[in-house]
Write a protein that holds these residues in place. Structure first.
Motif, PDB file in Angstrom:
ATOM      1  N   ILE A   1      17.869  10.883  17.806  1.00  0.00           N
ATOM      2  CA  ILE A   1      19.019  11.835  17.842  1.00  0.00           C
ATOM      3  C   ILE A   1      18.389  13.085  18.186  1.00  0.00           C
ATOM      4  O   ILE A   1      17.382  13.672  17.739  1.00  0.00           O
ATOM      5  CB  ILE A   1      19.707  11.898  16.439  1.00  0.00           C
ATOM      6  N   PHE A   2      19.166  13.558  19.145  1.00  0.00           N
ATOM      7  CA  PHE A   2      18.825  15.096  19.795  1.00  0.00           C
ATOM      8  C   PHE A   2      19.980  15.866  19.197  1.00  0.00           C
ATOM      9  O   PHE A   2      21.196  15.636  19.627  1.00  0.00           O
ATOM     10  CB  PHE A   2      18.857  15.154  21.194  1.00  0.00           C
ATOM     11  N   LEU A   3      19.841  17.173  18.782  1.00  0.00           N
ATOM     12  CA  LEU A   3      20.651  18.132  18.338  1.00  0.00           C
ATOM     13  C   LEU A   3      20.271  19.118  19.414  1.00  0.00           C
ATOM     14  O   LEU A   3      19.095  19.724  19.131  1.00  0.00           O
ATOM     15  CB  LEU A   3      20.604  18.558  16.668  1.00  0.00           C
ATOM     16  N   LEU A   4      21.141  19.627  20.188  1.00  0.00           N
ATOM     17  CA  LEU A   4      20.848  20.578  20.815  1.00  0.00           C
ATOM     18  C   LEU A   4      21.915  21.913  20.434  1.00  0.00           C
ATOM     19  O   LEU A   4      23.104  21.641  20.037  1.00  0.00           O
ATOM     20  CB  LEU A   4      21.328  20.318  22.399  1.00  0.00           C
ATOM     21  N   THR A   5      21.009  23.138  20.536  1.00  0.00           N
ATOM     22  CA  THR A   5      21.840  24.246  19.812  1.00  0.00           C
ATOM     23  C   THR A   5      21.411  25.352  20.447  1.00  0.00           C
ATOM     24  O   THR A   5      20.189  25.553  20.728  1.00  0.00           O
ATOM     25  CB  THR A   5      21.498  23.934  18.384  1.00  0.00           C
TER      26      THR A   5
ATOM     27  N   MET B   1      29.085  21.350  14.731  1.00  0.00           N
ATOM     28  CA  MET B   1      29.268  20.322  13.560  1.00  0.00           C
ATOM     29  C   MET B   1      29.526  20.954  12.611  1.00  0.00           C
ATOM     30  O   MET B   1      28.782  22.044  11.769  1.00  0.00           O
ATOM     31  CB  MET B   1      28.130  19.379  13.366  1.00  0.00           C
ATOM     32  N   ASN B   2      30.862  20.905  11.669  1.00  0.00           N
ATOM     33  CA  ASN B   2      31.154  21.531  10.392  1.00  0.00           C
ATOM     34  C   ASN B   2      30.260  20.856   9.238  1.00  0.00           C
ATOM     35  O   ASN B   2      29.487  19.815   9.765  1.00  0.00           O
ATOM     36  CB  ASN B   2      32.456  21.571  10.273  1.00  0.00           C
ATOM     37  N   VAL B   3      30.419  21.132   8.272  1.00  0.00           N
ATOM     38  CA  VAL B   3      29.662  20.738   6.970  1.00  0.00           C
ATOM     39  C   VAL B   3      29.725  19.451   6.822  1.00  0.00           C
ATOM     40  O   VAL B   3      28.891  18.571   6.358  1.00  0.00           O
ATOM     41  CB  VAL B   3      29.772  21.571   5.463  1.00  0.00           C
ATOM     42  N   ALA B   4      31.052  19.000   6.838  1.00  0.00           N
ATOM     43  CA  ALA B   4      31.381  17.399   6.551  1.00  0.00           C
ATOM     44  C   ALA B   4      30.565  16.469   7.610  1.00  0.00           C
ATOM     45  O   ALA B   4      30.204  15.500   7.507  1.00  0.00           O
ATOM     46  CB  ALA B   4      32.821  17.193   6.538  1.00  0.00           C
ATOM     47  N   ALA B   5      30.813  16.949   9.116  1.00  0.00           N
ATOM     48  CA  ALA B   5      30.082  16.401   9.955  1.00  0.00           C
ATOM     49  C   ALA B   5      28.490  16.279   9.672  1.00  0.00           C
ATOM     50  O   ALA B   5      27.788  15.210  10.156  1.00  0.00           O
ATOM     51  CB  ALA B   5      30.339  17.212  11.238  1.00  0.00           C
ATOM     52  N   GLN B   6      27.946  17.432   9.357  1.00  0.00           N
ATOM     53  CA  GLN B   6      26.520  17.642   9.225  1.00  0.00           C
ATOM     54  C   GLN B   6      25.997  16.683   8.090  1.00  0.00           C
ATOM     55  O   GLN B   6      25.193  15.722   8.200  1.00  0.00           O
ATOM     56  CB  GLN B   6      26.112  18.900   8.778  1.00  0.00           C
ATOM     57  N   ASN B   7      26.915  16.625   6.973  1.00  0.00           N
ATOM     58  CA  ASN B   7      26.579  15.598   5.957  1.00  0.00           C
ATOM     59  C   ASN B   7      26.560  14.267   6.436  1.00  0.00           C
ATOM     60  O   ASN B   7      25.865  13.387   5.898  1.00  0.00           O
ATOM     61  CB  ASN B   7      27.598  15.904   4.746  1.00  0.00           C
ATOM     62  N   ALA B   8      27.684  13.861   7.469  1.00  0.00           N
ATOM     63  CA  ALA B   8      27.600  12.489   7.674  1.00  0.00           C
ATOM     64  C   ALA B   8      26.573  12.102   8.512  1.00  0.00           C
ATOM     65  O   ALA B   8      26.165  10.880   8.350  1.00  0.00           O
ATOM     66  CB  ALA B   8      28.778  12.411   8.591  1.00  0.00           C
ATOM     67  N   ILE B   9      25.988  12.907   9.475  1.00  0.00           N
ATOM     68  CA  ILE B   9      24.865  12.676  10.276  1.00  0.00           C
ATOM     69  C   ILE B   9      23.448  12.563   9.442  1.00  0.00           C
ATOM     70  O   ILE B   9      22.626  11.983   9.866  1.00  0.00           O
ATOM     71  CB  ILE B   9      25.123  13.478  11.626  1.00  0.00           C
ATOM     72  N   LEU B  10      23.627  13.296   8.391  1.00  0.00           N
ATOM     73  CA  LEU B  10      22.266  13.584   7.638  1.00  0.00           C
ATOM     74  C   LEU B  10      21.911  12.141   7.169  1.00  0.00           C
ATOM     75  O   LEU B  10      20.756  11.892   7.199  1.00  0.00           O
ATOM     76  CB  LEU B  10      22.740  14.438   6.353  1.00  0.00           C
TER      77      LEU B  10
ATOM     78  N   PHE C   1      22.499  24.848  10.738  1.00  0.00           N
ATOM     79  CA  PHE C   1      22.509  23.564  10.211  1.00  0.00           C
ATOM     80  C   PHE C   1      21.967  23.818   8.707  1.00  0.00           C
ATOM     81  O   PHE C   1      21.368  24.582   8.265  1.00  0.00           O
ATOM     82  CB  PHE C   1      21.183  22.963  11.055  1.00  0.00           C
ATOM     83  N   LEU C   2      22.441  22.656   8.171  1.00  0.00           N
ATOM     84  CA  LEU C   2      21.963  22.657   6.617  1.00  0.00           C
ATOM     85  C   LEU C   2      20.559  22.407   6.598  1.00  0.00           C
ATOM     86  O   LEU C   2      19.722  22.061   7.353  1.00  0.00           O
ATOM     87  CB  LEU C   2      22.778  21.248   5.955  1.00  0.00           C
ATOM     88  N   ASP C   3      20.018  23.183   5.618  1.00  0.00           N
ATOM     89  CA  ASP C   3      18.432  22.973   5.279  1.00  0.00           C
ATOM     90  C   ASP C   3      18.107  21.521   5.138  1.00  0.00           C
ATOM     91  O   ASP C   3      17.099  21.196   5.574  1.00  0.00           O
ATOM     92  CB  ASP C   3      18.008  23.637   3.913  1.00  0.00           C
TER      93      ASP C   3
ATOM     94  N   ILE D   1      23.720  15.145  20.902  1.00  0.00           N
ATOM     95  CA  ILE D   1      24.749  16.014  20.731  1.00  0.00           C
ATOM     96  C   ILE D   1      24.463  17.468  21.265  1.00  0.00           C
ATOM     97  O   ILE D   1      23.591  18.265  20.621  1.00  0.00           O
ATOM     98  CB  ILE D   1      24.706  15.973  19.079  1.00  0.00           C
ATOM     99  N   ASP D   2      25.308  17.842  22.024  1.00  0.00           N
ATOM    100  CA  ASP D   2      25.059  19.174  22.546  1.00  0.00           C
ATOM    101  C   ASP D   2      26.138  20.118  21.846  1.00  0.00           C
ATOM    102  O   ASP D   2      26.971  19.588  21.175  1.00  0.00           O
ATOM    103  CB  ASP D   2      25.587  19.004  24.029  1.00  0.00           C
ATOM    104  N   GLU D   3      25.724  21.478  21.740  1.00  0.00           N
ATOM    105  CA  GLU D   3      26.503  22.450  20.825  1.00  0.00           C
ATOM    106  C   GLU D   3      26.504  21.778  19.473  1.00  0.00           C
ATOM    107  O   GLU D   3      27.471  22.009  18.738  1.00  0.00           O
ATOM    108  CB  GLU D   3      28.081  22.515  21.190  1.00  0.00           C
ATOM    109  N   ALA D   4      25.314  21.241  18.987  1.00  0.00           N
ATOM    110  CA  ALA D   4      25.439  20.587  17.597  1.00  0.00           C
ATOM    111  C   ALA D   4      25.835  21.612  16.602  1.00  0.00           C
ATOM    112  O   ALA D   4      26.125  21.026  15.297  1.00  0.00           O
ATOM    113  CB  ALA D   4      24.055  19.916  17.437  1.00  0.00           C
ATOM    114  N   GLU D   5      25.539  22.975  16.836  1.00  0.00           N
ATOM    115  CA  GLU D   5      25.856  23.837  15.991  1.00  0.00           C
ATOM    116  C   GLU D   5      27.371  23.998  15.341  1.00  0.00           C
ATOM    117  O   GLU D   5      27.861  24.407  14.490  1.00  0.00           O
ATOM    118  CB  GLU D   5      25.543  25.318  16.131  1.00  0.00           C
TER     119      GLU D   5
END
Ligand SMILES: [Zn+2]
Length: 340
Positions: free
Chosen positions: A147-151, A126-135, A157-159, A120-124
């Motif tokens: 999973i690669f988060l590129l940022t 991801m809005n909060v809902a998207a981050q919670n989904a991938i969490l 990112f959420l803690d 996932i490029d430009e992973a920053e």
């Protein structure tokens, strides 16, 4: 696509990946943080290629063979088990996109490789809902998932995501290193390589785009035409020149970079107190323009150079917030001219 050992700089990230392969300690989630163009995608892809390589799985080598079907598919960016997550809107990666491309597919076994890799490029974005989904996927990944988060900014990112990922940072590569690489790879004259390396400030992706882009060359010529005579440019000329930038709107950041580098060069020349004033001459980026730069450095006061640099940055911000394009460029040129 580069092999991991052929990638310039970023030794720590490369060593981390090679050690992970060697010790068979592959993590399920990585964050690679670094500036745009600093090699994040290249590193993630090179590591993925090693992991998926069919030959390597048999020989336990630490590098990809570059010949098996998997390596060739990686090269063509169509490996079925390496998924580049895409997003439609420029500014955001939505929860729907994360669900559709990651969460809902991760339980399906890989087609052929030992791993199923999501990049996932430009992973920053991801809005909060998207981050919670991938969490959830990051917390309880299937054995084969990576999973690669590129940022550019891990602060987005959420803690809970940060605490579950291995964090790696990419660093800009040194100018000399880039220069050598560009010279060898693209067989270009030394001064062209030196310019691209200096201009990109260690950003290899940017240096390559400068060399390969005809548009950049045109934009540079157009802008240097203004800068060489900016102290005596007529008002009607400004309007005409600005019109020519319309077709380069997508690369307008390059225009500002050229402008900025020009006045930084002037600042360097102005600040050089060495007896022959030749230290700065070796450091400037537009070496071919020395005569014009020197002349302008003699005319401008230090404060004026500071002021112009400040105005360039301001204009760049204004364009980003959609202030009128022509008016912003015109104003900048007028403001710079006024200082002479
Ligand atoms: Zn292979």
């Amino acid at each position: 696509m580069a092999d991991i050992n052929d990638i310039l700089g970023n030794e720590r990230v490369k060593e981390h990946f090679i050690a992970a392969v060697h010790h068979k300690k592959i993590s399920h989630a990585y964050i690679i943080e670094g500036d745009k163009g600093s090699g994040k995608k290249m590193l993630a892809a090179a590591f993925s290629k090693i992991l998926q390589c069919e030959t390597r799985q048999k020989t336990e080598e630490e590098r990809a063979c570059n010949q098996c079907e998997s390596c060739i598919q990686m090269e063509n960016k169509d490996h079925p088990d390496v998924i580049w997550v895409s997003h439609e809107k420029a500014g955001v990666i939505s929860v729907g996109e994360i669900r559709e491309q990651v969460v809902n597919t991760v339980d399906i076994m890989p087609y052929k490789g030992p791993y199923k890799i999501y990049i996932i490029d430009e992973a920053e974005k991801m809005n909060v809902a998207a981050q919670n989904a991938i969490l959830k996927t990051i917390e309880e990944p299937p054995e084969y998932a990576i999973i690669f988060l590129l940022t550019t900014n891990r602060g987005a990112f959420l803690d809970t995501i940060l605490s579950r990922c291995i964090l790696l940072e990419t660093k800009p590569v040194s100018g000399k290193m880039i220069e050598r690489y560009l010279g060898e790879r693209y067989k270009i004259p030394e001064e062209e390589a030196e310019f691209a390396a200096g201009f990109s400030l260690g950003n290899i992706g940017k240096a390559e785009s400068i060399i390969l882009s005809e548009e950049f060359r045109e934009l540079k010529d157009l802008t240097l035409d203004i800068l060489r005579y900016i102290h005596e440019i007529e008002s009607y000329e400004i309007a005409d020149k600005v019109k020519e930038y319309k077709k380069y709107k997508a690369r307008i950041d390059d225009f500002f970079d050229i402008f900025l580098m020009w006045f930084r060069d002037i600042l360097l020349l102005k600040a050089d107190t060495s007896p022959n004033k030749d230290i700065a001459r070796r450091k400037i980026i537009f070496k071919n323009e020395y005569v014009s730069l020197r002349k302008q450095a003699d005319k401008l006061k230090m404060d004026s150079i500071d002021y112009i640099i400040n105005r360039i940055n301001r204009a760049r911000i204004r364009i980003k917030s959609n202030v009128n394009f022509d008016a912003t460029l015109e104003l900048l040129i007028v403001e710079a001219r006024r200082e002479f």
